[in-house]
Motif scaffolding. Sequence first.
Motif, short mmCIF file in Angstrom:
data_model
loop_
_atom_site.label_atom_id
_atom_site.label_comp_id
_atom_site.label_asym_id
_atom_site.label_seq_id
_atom_site.Cartn_x
_atom_site.Cartn_y
_atom_site.Cartn_z
N VAL A 18 61.44 76.12 42.23
CA VAL A 18 61.14 76.24 43.66
C VAL A 18 60.98 74.85 44.27
O VAL A 18 60.62 73.90 43.58
CB VAL A 18 59.87 77.09 43.89
CG1 VAL A 18 60.05 78.50 43.33
CG2 VAL A 18 58.63 76.44 43.31
N SER A 19 61.24 74.75 45.56
CA SER A 19 61.13 73.46 46.23
C SER A 19 59.74 73.24 46.82
O SER A 19 59.28 72.11 46.93
CB SER A 19 62.18 73.33 47.33
OG SER A 19 62.02 74.36 48.29
N ASP A 20 59.07 74.33 47.18
CA ASP A 20 57.75 74.24 47.82
C ASP A 20 56.83 75.23 47.10
O ASP A 20 56.94 76.44 47.31
CB ASP A 20 57.88 74.57 49.30
CG ASP A 20 56.57 74.50 50.07
OD1 ASP A 20 55.49 74.72 49.48
OD2 ASP A 20 56.63 74.24 51.28
N ALA A 24 56.28 79.29 47.80
CA ALA A 24 56.63 80.21 46.71
C ALA A 24 55.43 81.07 46.34
O ALA A 24 55.56 82.28 46.16
CB ALA A 24 57.14 79.43 45.50
N THR A 58 58.31 73.35 40.12
CA THR A 58 59.04 72.47 41.02
C THR A 58 60.13 71.77 40.22
O THR A 58 60.01 71.61 39.01
CB THR A 58 58.10 71.43 41.67
OG1 THR A 58 57.38 70.74 40.65
CG2 THR A 58 57.12 72.11 42.62
N GLU A 72 66.68 72.62 39.08
CA GLU A 72 66.96 72.61 40.51
C GLU A 72 66.91 74.01 41.08
O GLU A 72 67.18 74.99 40.39
CB GLU A 72 68.36 72.03 40.76
CG GLU A 72 68.56 70.62 40.30
CD GLU A 72 69.98 70.12 40.55
OE1 GLU A 72 70.86 70.95 40.87
OE2 GLU A 72 70.20 68.91 40.42
N THR A 73 66.65 74.07 42.37
CA THR A 73 66.74 75.34 43.09
C THR A 73 68.22 75.71 43.22
O THR A 73 69.09 74.86 43.02
CB THR A 73 66.11 75.22 44.49
OG1 THR A 73 66.78 74.19 45.21
CG2 THR A 73 64.62 74.91 44.42
N ARG A 121 66.14 87.55 49.36
CA ARG A 121 65.96 86.28 48.66
C ARG A 121 64.53 85.77 48.81
O ARG A 121 63.86 86.09 49.79
CB ARG A 121 66.91 85.22 49.23
CG ARG A 121 68.36 85.50 48.95
CD ARG A 121 69.20 84.28 49.34
NE ARG A 121 70.58 84.48 48.96
CZ ARG A 121 71.54 84.86 49.80
NH1 ARG A 121 71.26 85.07 51.07
NH2 ARG A 121 72.77 85.01 49.37
N ASP A 122 64.13 84.95 47.84
CA ASP A 122 62.87 84.24 47.99
C ASP A 122 63.12 83.01 48.87
O ASP A 122 64.27 82.77 49.28
CB ASP A 122 62.26 83.91 46.62
CG ASP A 122 62.89 82.72 45.92
OD1 ASP A 122 63.88 82.14 46.42
OD2 ASP A 122 62.40 82.36 44.84
N ASP A 124 63.59 80.01 48.28
CA ASP A 124 64.55 79.05 47.74
C ASP A 124 65.93 79.64 47.50
O ASP A 124 66.82 78.95 47.01
CB ASP A 124 64.01 78.45 46.44
CG ASP A 124 62.88 77.47 46.73
OD1 ASP A 124 63.16 76.40 47.30
OD2 ASP A 124 61.73 77.80 46.43
N HIS A 126 66.64 82.45 45.54
CA HIS A 126 66.79 83.31 44.36
C HIS A 126 66.98 84.75 44.84
O HIS A 126 66.22 85.23 45.69
CB HIS A 126 65.56 83.21 43.46
CG HIS A 126 65.34 81.85 42.91
ND1 HIS A 126 64.37 81.00 43.41
CD2 HIS A 126 65.96 81.18 41.92
CE1 HIS A 126 64.41 79.88 42.74
NE2 HIS A 126 65.36 79.95 41.83
#
Length: 137
Positions: A18-20, A24, A58, A72-73, A121-122, A124, A126
């Motif tokens: 995840v990026s954040d 998330a 992350t 990576e996302t 999607r989530d 990011d 997914h």
Amino acid sequence: MADDFPAPGMALTHILVVSDIDAARTFYRDVLGASIEREYGGTSIVLRFLESWLLLVTGGGPTDDKPDTAMETPAEPNRVSHAMTIRVPDCQAAYATLKARGAIFLTPPVDRGPEIRCFFRDPDGHLFEISEAVGKA
């Protein structure tokens, strides 16, 4: 011993990059209803969801135990190499609940004969599917 795999006491944990981590956490807890089991230093969260484990981490570069491998996302959310399906007893009801909680669906549920399904999607990208089995394949 080779016959000891898999063995009692083992569990599968699914890792999602995840990026954040805060966004998330909010999504998986408040939208999906996952329970938070542990958090590590603001970079990872262990969740329990539907008798499964999810580990949100992350992104980052290679480490000594995974050389040449970056976490990576999803680079292109519309090109999917992996998705998770949540089997539900009533797709329309699950859709309504998740949508009310903030899930953004690609389409409303679609009746495909043996199943009714839809995707979301989530934060990011997914991909998740909710699916109701309604007939014999």
